[in-house]
Enzyme design. Structure first.
Site, PDB file in Angstrom:
ATOM      1  N   TYR A 172      27.454  79.480  93.627  1.00  0.00           N
ATOM      2  CA  TYR A 172      27.903  79.316  92.240  1.00  0.00           C
ATOM      3  C   TYR A 172      29.417  79.401  92.100  1.00  0.00           C
ATOM      4  O   TYR A 172      29.982  78.795  91.217  1.00  0.00           O
ATOM      5  CB  TYR A 172      27.255  80.386  91.349  1.00  0.00           C
ATOM      6  CG  TYR A 172      25.856  80.035  90.909  1.00  0.00           C
ATOM      7  CD1 TYR A 172      24.835  79.887  91.839  1.00  0.00           C
ATOM      8  CD2 TYR A 172      25.555  79.853  89.563  1.00  0.00           C
ATOM      9  CE1 TYR A 172      23.552  79.577  91.444  1.00  0.00           C
ATOM     10  CE2 TYR A 172      24.265  79.548  89.157  1.00  0.00           C
ATOM     11  CZ  TYR A 172      23.273  79.411  90.095  1.00  0.00           C
ATOM     12  OH  TYR A 172      22.008  79.093  89.686  1.00  0.00           O
ATOM     13  N   ASP A 177      17.970  82.439  91.885  1.00  0.00           N
ATOM     14  CA  ASP A 177      17.823  81.566  90.718  1.00  0.00           C
ATOM     15  C   ASP A 177      16.491  80.831  90.791  1.00  0.00           C
ATOM     16  O   ASP A 177      15.693  80.848  89.849  1.00  0.00           O
ATOM     17  CB  ASP A 177      18.986  80.562  90.686  1.00  0.00           C
ATOM     18  CG  ASP A 177      18.850  79.587  89.537  1.00  0.00           C
ATOM     19  OD1 ASP A 177      18.526  80.038  88.419  1.00  0.00           O
ATOM     20  OD2 ASP A 177      19.058  78.373  89.747  1.00  0.00           O
ATOM     21  N   ASP A 191      12.102  80.548 102.151  1.00  0.00           N
ATOM     22  CA  ASP A 191      11.088  79.502 101.947  1.00  0.00           C
ATOM     23  C   ASP A 191       9.686  80.073 102.080  1.00  0.00           C
ATOM     24  O   ASP A 191       8.773  79.719 101.327  1.00  0.00           O
ATOM     25  CB  ASP A 191      11.325  78.296 102.875  1.00  0.00           C
ATOM     26  CG  ASP A 191      11.538  78.683 104.340  1.00  0.00           C
ATOM     27  OD1 ASP A 191      11.656  79.885 104.633  1.00  0.00           O
ATOM     28  OD2 ASP A 191      11.581  77.769 105.177  1.00  0.00           O
ATOM     29  N   LYS A 245      17.858  83.044 104.786  1.00  0.00           N
ATOM     30  CA  LYS A 245      17.528  81.913 105.674  1.00  0.00           C
ATOM     31  C   LYS A 245      18.329  82.126 106.936  1.00  0.00           C
ATOM     32  O   LYS A 245      19.205  81.337 107.289  1.00  0.00           O
ATOM     33  CB  LYS A 245      17.908  80.583 105.003  1.00  0.00           C
ATOM     34  CG  LYS A 245      16.898  80.070 104.005  1.00  0.00           C
ATOM     35  CD  LYS A 245      15.636  79.495 104.638  1.00  0.00           C
ATOM     36  CE  LYS A 245      15.907  78.185 105.359  1.00  0.00           C
ATOM     37  NZ  LYS A 245      14.656  77.684 106.017  1.00  0.00           N
ATOM     38  N   ASP A 261      12.633  81.758  88.742  1.00  0.00           N
ATOM     39  CA  ASP A 261      11.913  80.838  87.847  1.00  0.00           C
ATOM     40  C   ASP A 261      10.462  80.698  88.297  1.00  0.00           C
ATOM     41  O   ASP A 261       9.539  80.678  87.494  1.00  0.00           O
ATOM     42  CB  ASP A 261      12.568  79.445  87.837  1.00  0.00           C
ATOM     43  CG  ASP A 261      13.535  79.284  86.670  1.00  0.00           C
ATOM     44  OD1 ASP A 261      14.156  80.296  86.286  1.00  0.00           O
ATOM     45  OD2 ASP A 261      13.660  78.159  86.141  1.00  0.00           O
TER      46      ASP A 261
HETATM   47  C1  IPM Z   1      19.774  81.321  84.981  1.00  0.00           C
HETATM   48  C2  IPM Z   1      20.220  79.956  84.570  1.00  0.00           C
HETATM   49  C3  IPM Z   1      21.699  79.836  84.868  1.00  0.00           C
HETATM   50  C4  IPM Z   1      21.847  79.917  86.378  1.00  0.00           C
HETATM   51  C5  IPM Z   1      22.385  78.607  84.300  1.00  0.00           C
HETATM   52  C6  IPM Z   1      22.197  78.503  82.818  1.00  0.00           C
HETATM   53  C7  IPM Z   1      23.843  78.580  84.654  1.00  0.00           C
HETATM   54  O1  IPM Z   1      19.469  78.970  85.193  1.00  0.00           O
HETATM   55  O2  IPM Z   1      20.273  82.303  84.404  1.00  0.00           O
HETATM   56  O3  IPM Z   1      18.950  81.432  85.877  1.00  0.00           O
HETATM   57  O4  IPM Z   1      21.672  78.928  87.099  1.00  0.00           O
HETATM   58  O5  IPM Z   1      22.155  81.004  86.844  1.00  0.00           O
HETATM   59 MN    MN Z   2      17.932  79.740  86.520  1.00  0.00          MN
END
Ligand code: IPM
Ligand code: MN
Length: 371
Positions: free
Chosen positions: A141, A247, A223, A191, A251
């Site tokens: 990032y 990240d 993975d 990894k 999710d």
């Molecule tokens: C998260 C989001 C952010 C990230 C974006 C909005 C920059 O996806 O907080 O996970 O990728 O970190």
């Molecule tokens: Mn995210």
């Protein structure tokens, strides 16, 4: 006592859900005799529209004057053109970096009574309750160079994955501290079969583990972990990993419970449990895991529970108000058990409550809460 909170509700459903969190904090204040002072600031697309950038230096400065930040969400189709120089997401990235919010805590809790909304089979989800600690201020990032250019008409771009040992050490420590308070098992994901940064990560994790001989450290390839999260999620209790893996995997972890709208998060700039000099402590940031969901914003159907649960995390970690945090979490647990729902988690053929009705109901139950 008076607590100072910066409220950055942002775009899309950010303002919808944040308003309910502020409402619930009002109820907590009355019930427990506290005072919360709110300072509202712009972030994301709305800030781009007003000031040309996703967060201004003045806003950043004012955030530092508060003890905690309640964040909504940023982004939307209006600002989505990949060719744009400024992006709403810059706002949250800048906040993370400037406030040194290196540890992002994302719980992946499966609510028993929401299991039917999960895409996974019921028996896989039994006893699933883990947290992901994602490194948040380094890695891909933020690494330099990060740019795009052209080589004889051939477009090229580069992002840089770089970690130094101190960045790894401090977040891995958060993992061990959390694991120590839970099942004393820590999964560290990397990894190392491919990446130099991962080999350093593993080495540092091993070094840190020497200070925590009560905690078992388990290394796992990221993975493989992606697979285990959907095939065998109950093996996890505390996971620690670098920014990009965290990240993506958080999710994945957020949807297995079938309720993205229920999951809060905290971003911290210190190792919980380590005594700090209060003056040097930067404010932590609390936000729901879900994004700005522009398609449903302003319709009154967003689920405010993730934001309200983020407030519970704030009460616990920024203000040491444990009874207050438990109160919110217990109230939400009982609502869910009773079948009270928002649209995203509604039971087919059953009614659901609007965003503000959930906020009202939680506030009312907080007011009447008996331990
Ligand atoms: C998260 C989001 C952010 C990230 C974006 C909005 C920059 O996806 O907080 O996970 O990728 O970190
Ligand atoms: Mn995210």
């Amino acid at each position: 006592m008076k607590y100072k909170i910066a409220v950055l509700s942002g775009d899309g459903i950010g303002p919808d859900v944040t308003e309910e969190s502020v409402k619930v904090l009002g109820s907590i204040a009355k019930k427990f005799g506290h005072e919360f002072a709110f300072e509202y600031e712009d972030v994301g697309g709305i800030s781009i529209d007003k000031c040309g950038i996703a967060i201004t230096e003045e806003t950043l400065g004012r955030c530092l004057d508060n003890e905690a930040i309640l964040f909504g969400a940023v982004g939307g189709p209006k600002w989505d053109n990949p060719k744009n120089d400024v992006r709403p997401e810059d706002g949250i990235l800048k906040l993370r970096k400037e406030l040194d919010l290196f540890a992002n805590i994302r719980p992946a809790k499966v609510y028993e009574s929401l299991i039917d909304s999960s895409p996974l089979k019921k028996d896989i989800l039994k006893d699933v309750d883990f947290i992901i600690i994602r490194e948040l201020t380094s890695g891909l990032y933020f690494g330099e160079p990060k740019k795009r250019w052209s080589e004889s008409g051939n477009r090229v771009a580069v992002d840089t994955l770089k970690y130094n040992e101190e960045e790894i050490r401090r977040v891995v420590k958060v993992g061990f501290e959390m694991a120590r308070k839970r099942s004393k098992r820590l999964h560290s994901l990397d990894k190392m079969n491919v990446m130099a940064t991962s080999r350093l990560w593993r080495e540092i994790a091993e070094e840190v583990s020497e200070e925590y001989d009560d905690v078992e450290l388990i290394h796992m390839l990221a993975d493989n972990a992606a697979m285990q999260i959907i095939t065998n999620p109950s093996v996890f209790d505390v996971i620690v990993t670098e920014n990009t893996f965290g990240d993506i995997l958080s999710d994945e972890a957020a949807v297995i419970g079938g309720s993205m709208g229920m999951l809060p998060s905290a971003s911290l700039s210190s190792v919980p449990g380590e005594k700090q000099d209060k003056v040097s402590l930067k404010p932590a940031l609390y936000e729901p895991i879900h994004g700005s969901a522009p398609d449903i914003s302003g319709k009154g159907i967003a689920n405010p529970m993730a934001s309200i649960l983020s407030v519970a995390m704030m009460l616990r970690w920024s203000f040491d108000l444990y009874a207050e945090a438990n109160c919110i979490e217990n109230v939400i647990d009982s609502l869910i058990k009773e079948g009270i729902r928002t649209k995203d988690i509604a039971i087919r053929g059953h009614d659901f409550l609007k965003t503000y009705e959930i906020g009202d109901l939680i506030s009312e139950r907080v007011a009447n809460y008996e331990n």
